[in-house]
Design a protein around this motif. Structure first.
Motif, PDB file in Angstrom:
ATOM      1  N   ALA A   7       0.856  -1.181   0.000  1.00  0.00           N
ATOM      2  CA  ALA A   7       0.000   0.000   0.000  1.00  0.00           C
ATOM      3  C   ALA A   7       0.891   1.228   0.000  1.00  0.00           C
ATOM      4  O   ALA A   7       1.623   1.453   0.949  1.00  0.00           O
ATOM      5  CB  ALA A   7      -0.903   0.002   1.231  1.00  0.00           C
ATOM      6  N   PRO A   9       0.153   4.910  -0.310  1.00  0.00           N
ATOM      7  CA  PRO A   9      -0.717   6.078  -0.451  1.00  0.00           C
ATOM      8  C   PRO A   9       0.064   7.287  -0.954  1.00  0.00           C
ATOM      9  O   PRO A   9       1.242   7.452  -0.659  1.00  0.00           O
ATOM     10  CB  PRO A   9      -1.232   6.310   0.972  1.00  0.00           C
ATOM     11  CG  PRO A   9      -1.005   5.010   1.674  1.00  0.00           C
ATOM     12  CD  PRO A   9       0.219   4.417   1.047  1.00  0.00           C
ATOM     13  N   ARG A  10      -0.612   8.127  -1.701  1.00  0.00           N
ATOM     14  CA  ARG A  10      -0.013   9.346  -2.238  1.00  0.00           C
ATOM     15  C   ARG A  10      -0.377  10.514  -1.320  1.00  0.00           C
ATOM     16  O   ARG A  10      -1.539  10.721  -1.001  1.00  0.00           O
ATOM     17  CB  ARG A  10      -0.553   9.594  -3.640  1.00  0.00           C
ATOM     18  CG  ARG A  10       0.053  10.793  -4.353  1.00  0.00           C
ATOM     19  CD  ARG A  10      -0.378  10.838  -5.816  1.00  0.00           C
ATOM     20  NE  ARG A  10      -1.800  10.739  -5.998  1.00  0.00           N
ATOM     21  CZ  ARG A  10      -2.629  11.799  -6.083  1.00  0.00           C
ATOM     22  NH1 ARG A  10      -2.166  13.011  -6.008  1.00  0.00           N
ATOM     23  NH2 ARG A  10      -3.923  11.607  -6.255  1.00  0.00           N
ATOM     24  N   TRP A  19      -4.079  11.958   2.437  1.00  0.00           N
ATOM     25  CA  TRP A  19      -3.493  10.991   1.509  1.00  0.00           C
ATOM     26  C   TRP A  19      -4.599  10.377   0.669  1.00  0.00           C
ATOM     27  O   TRP A  19      -5.759  10.348   1.066  1.00  0.00           O
ATOM     28  CB  TRP A  19      -2.803   9.851   2.254  1.00  0.00           C
ATOM     29  CG  TRP A  19      -1.618  10.231   3.056  1.00  0.00           C
ATOM     30  CD1 TRP A  19      -0.306  10.136   2.691  1.00  0.00           C
ATOM     31  CD2 TRP A  19      -1.610  10.729   4.396  1.00  0.00           C
ATOM     32  NE1 TRP A  19       0.500  10.549   3.713  1.00  0.00           N
ATOM     33  CE2 TRP A  19      -0.273  10.921   4.774  1.00  0.00           C
ATOM     34  CE3 TRP A  19      -2.613  11.056   5.320  1.00  0.00           C
ATOM     35  CZ2 TRP A  19       0.102  11.405   6.021  1.00  0.00           C
ATOM     36  CZ3 TRP A  19      -2.255  11.539   6.561  1.00  0.00           C
ATOM     37  CH2 TRP A  19      -0.902  11.706   6.900  1.00  0.00           C
ATOM     38  N   GLN A  20      -4.194   9.804  -0.464  1.00  0.00           N
ATOM     39  CA  GLN A  20      -5.108   9.066  -1.330  1.00  0.00           C
ATOM     40  C   GLN A  20      -4.510   7.704  -1.610  1.00  0.00           C
ATOM     41  O   GLN A  20      -3.321   7.590  -1.928  1.00  0.00           O
ATOM     42  CB  GLN A  20      -5.312   9.820  -2.651  1.00  0.00           C
ATOM     43  CG  GLN A  20      -6.383   9.234  -3.542  1.00  0.00           C
ATOM     44  CD  GLN A  20      -7.783   9.557  -3.046  1.00  0.00           C
ATOM     45  OE1 GLN A  20      -8.045  10.664  -2.579  1.00  0.00           O
ATOM     46  NE2 GLN A  20      -8.685   8.608  -3.151  1.00  0.00           N
ATOM     47  N   PHE A  21      -5.323   6.647  -1.471  1.00  0.00           N
ATOM     48  CA  PHE A  21      -4.928   5.294  -1.845  1.00  0.00           C
ATOM     49  C   PHE A  21      -6.129   4.672  -2.546  1.00  0.00           C
ATOM     50  O   PHE A  21      -7.168   4.447  -1.927  1.00  0.00           O
ATOM     51  CB  PHE A  21      -4.550   4.459  -0.616  1.00  0.00           C
ATOM     52  CG  PHE A  21      -4.330   3.012  -0.949  1.00  0.00           C
ATOM     53  CD1 PHE A  21      -3.170   2.609  -1.591  1.00  0.00           C
ATOM     54  CD2 PHE A  21      -5.288   2.063  -0.646  1.00  0.00           C
ATOM     55  CE1 PHE A  21      -2.972   1.283  -1.930  1.00  0.00           C
ATOM     56  CE2 PHE A  21      -5.101   0.730  -0.974  1.00  0.00           C
ATOM     57  CZ  PHE A  21      -3.936   0.339  -1.620  1.00  0.00           C
ATOM     58  N   ARG A  25      -9.651   7.999   0.732  1.00  0.00           N
ATOM     59  CA  ARG A  25      -9.045   9.293   1.077  1.00  0.00           C
ATOM     60  C   ARG A  25      -8.851   9.327   2.580  1.00  0.00           C
ATOM     61  O   ARG A  25      -9.818   9.185   3.333  1.00  0.00           O
ATOM     62  CB  ARG A  25      -9.960  10.436   0.650  1.00  0.00           C
ATOM     63  CG  ARG A  25      -9.395  11.809   0.956  1.00  0.00           C
ATOM     64  CD  ARG A  25     -10.355  12.912   0.459  1.00  0.00           C
ATOM     65  NE  ARG A  25     -10.224  14.082   1.303  1.00  0.00           N
ATOM     66  CZ  ARG A  25     -11.080  14.459   2.247  1.00  0.00           C
ATOM     67  NH1 ARG A  25     -12.178  13.765   2.469  1.00  0.00           N
ATOM     68  NH2 ARG A  25     -10.865  15.524   2.966  1.00  0.00           N
ATOM     69  N   GLY A  79     -10.665   7.477   7.145  1.00  0.00           N
ATOM     70  CA  GLY A  79     -10.625   7.141   5.728  1.00  0.00           C
ATOM     71  C   GLY A  79     -12.029   7.159   5.163  1.00  0.00           C
ATOM     72  O   GLY A  79     -12.942   6.599   5.761  1.00  0.00           O
ATOM     73  N   TYR A 115      -6.936  -1.279   2.443  1.00  0.00           N
ATOM     74  CA  TYR A 115      -7.122  -0.057   3.233  1.00  0.00           C
ATOM     75  C   TYR A 115      -6.400  -0.129   4.581  1.00  0.00           C
ATOM     76  O   TYR A 115      -5.851   0.863   5.043  1.00  0.00           O
ATOM     77  CB  TYR A 115      -8.602   0.234   3.469  1.00  0.00           C
ATOM     78  CG  TYR A 115      -9.422   0.465   2.219  1.00  0.00           C
ATOM     79  CD1 TYR A 115      -8.827   0.817   1.008  1.00  0.00           C
ATOM     80  CD2 TYR A 115     -10.794   0.317   2.249  1.00  0.00           C
ATOM     81  CE1 TYR A 115      -9.595   1.023  -0.131  1.00  0.00           C
ATOM     82  CE2 TYR A 115     -11.564   0.535   1.117  1.00  0.00           C
ATOM     83  CZ  TYR A 115     -10.967   0.884  -0.069  1.00  0.00           C
ATOM     84  OH  TYR A 115     -11.729   1.099  -1.189  1.00  0.00           O
ATOM     85  N   ALA A 118      -2.824   0.520   3.904  1.00  0.00           N
ATOM     86  CA  ALA A 118      -2.637   1.953   3.633  1.00  0.00           C
ATOM     87  C   ALA A 118      -2.585   2.729   4.945  1.00  0.00           C
ATOM     88  O   ALA A 118      -1.748   3.624   5.122  1.00  0.00           O
ATOM     89  CB  ALA A 118      -3.753   2.475   2.733  1.00  0.00           C
ATOM     90  N   VAL A 122       0.646   4.913   6.314  1.00  0.00           N
ATOM     91  CA  VAL A 122       0.529   6.337   6.619  1.00  0.00           C
ATOM     92  C   VAL A 122       0.827   6.615   8.092  1.00  0.00           C
ATOM     93  O   VAL A 122       1.530   7.584   8.418  1.00  0.00           O
ATOM     94  CB  VAL A 122      -0.879   6.848   6.217  1.00  0.00           C
ATOM     95  CG1 VAL A 122      -1.173   8.202   6.818  1.00  0.00           C
ATOM     96  CG2 VAL A 122      -0.992   6.893   4.701  1.00  0.00           C
TER      97      VAL A 122
END
Length: 188
Positions: A7, A9-10, A19-21, A25, A79, A115, A118, A122
């Motif tokens: 995972a 995430p950006r 962040w977005q994965f 969000r 999230g 998720y 992720a 994070v």
């Protein structure tokens, strides 16, 4: 595949963090999230058979998320998928060098999509940004997916204790020094 790479995430925004994965969000908790976050917490624990009064279940921190997490060098993330709360997780300060990863929850109908991984990714990053060197976590043997998730990220089991009829598993992870020293930037 290793949990630390499954995972990624950006980062969308540094402060407040976001962040977005995939379609998840992740953002910082706000008071308007309280009712939904608490309901998700309860749903996820009931799913694995944990109930108030069993000696393991507790939820007093939910009434004080800002105080316990956000104002004491911690974090609490929510999230969302398509605007609905789907996951949550937090970091709670133990001491100057140690934080506890807590309240990792993913809505049961959305589990198995990465998720949880992720969230761990994070929160580990966030712990390093906040200057922590060691992370701790616990879960019960009833939460087998959580145990596998921690292990896939290189957490090591440090203890087990029985409370009532439930066994709690304690984990610890030392953050890499380059992460602690601020690679990726510190908040601010």
């Amino acid at each position: 595949m290793s949990g630390s790479t499954s995972a990624i995430p950006r980062r969308l925004r540094r402060e407040p963090p976001e962040w977005q994965f995939a379609d998840l969000r992740l953002r910082r908790y706000t008071r308007r999230d309280h009712r939904t976050v608490f309901a998700l917490h309860q749903e996820c624990l009931f799913q694995v058979g944990l109930r108030p009064g069993d000696g393991v279940y507790y939820d007093g921190d939910f009434a004080r998320i800002e105080e316990i997490y956000l104002r004491d060098r911690g974090e609490f993330l929510v999230g969302e998928v398509r605007g609905e709360v789907a996951a949550l997780g937090g970091l709670r300060r133990v001491d100057d060098g140690t934080a506890e990863m807590v309240r990792l929850r993913v809505r049961p109908d959305l589990q198995g999509r990465g998720y949880g991984a992720a969230l761990v990714t994070v929160l580990e990053q966030r712990a390093a940004e906040l200057g922590y060197r060691v992370l701790r976590a616990d879960t019960t043997v009833k939460q087998r997916v959580a145990i596998g998730l921690y292990r896939s990220f290189g957490w090591r089991e440090v203890d087990r204790k029985a409370t009532g009829g439930t066994v709690t598993v304690y984990f610890e992870k030392h953050l890499r020094q380059e992460a602690v020293s601020g690679v990726g930037g510190r908040p601010g």
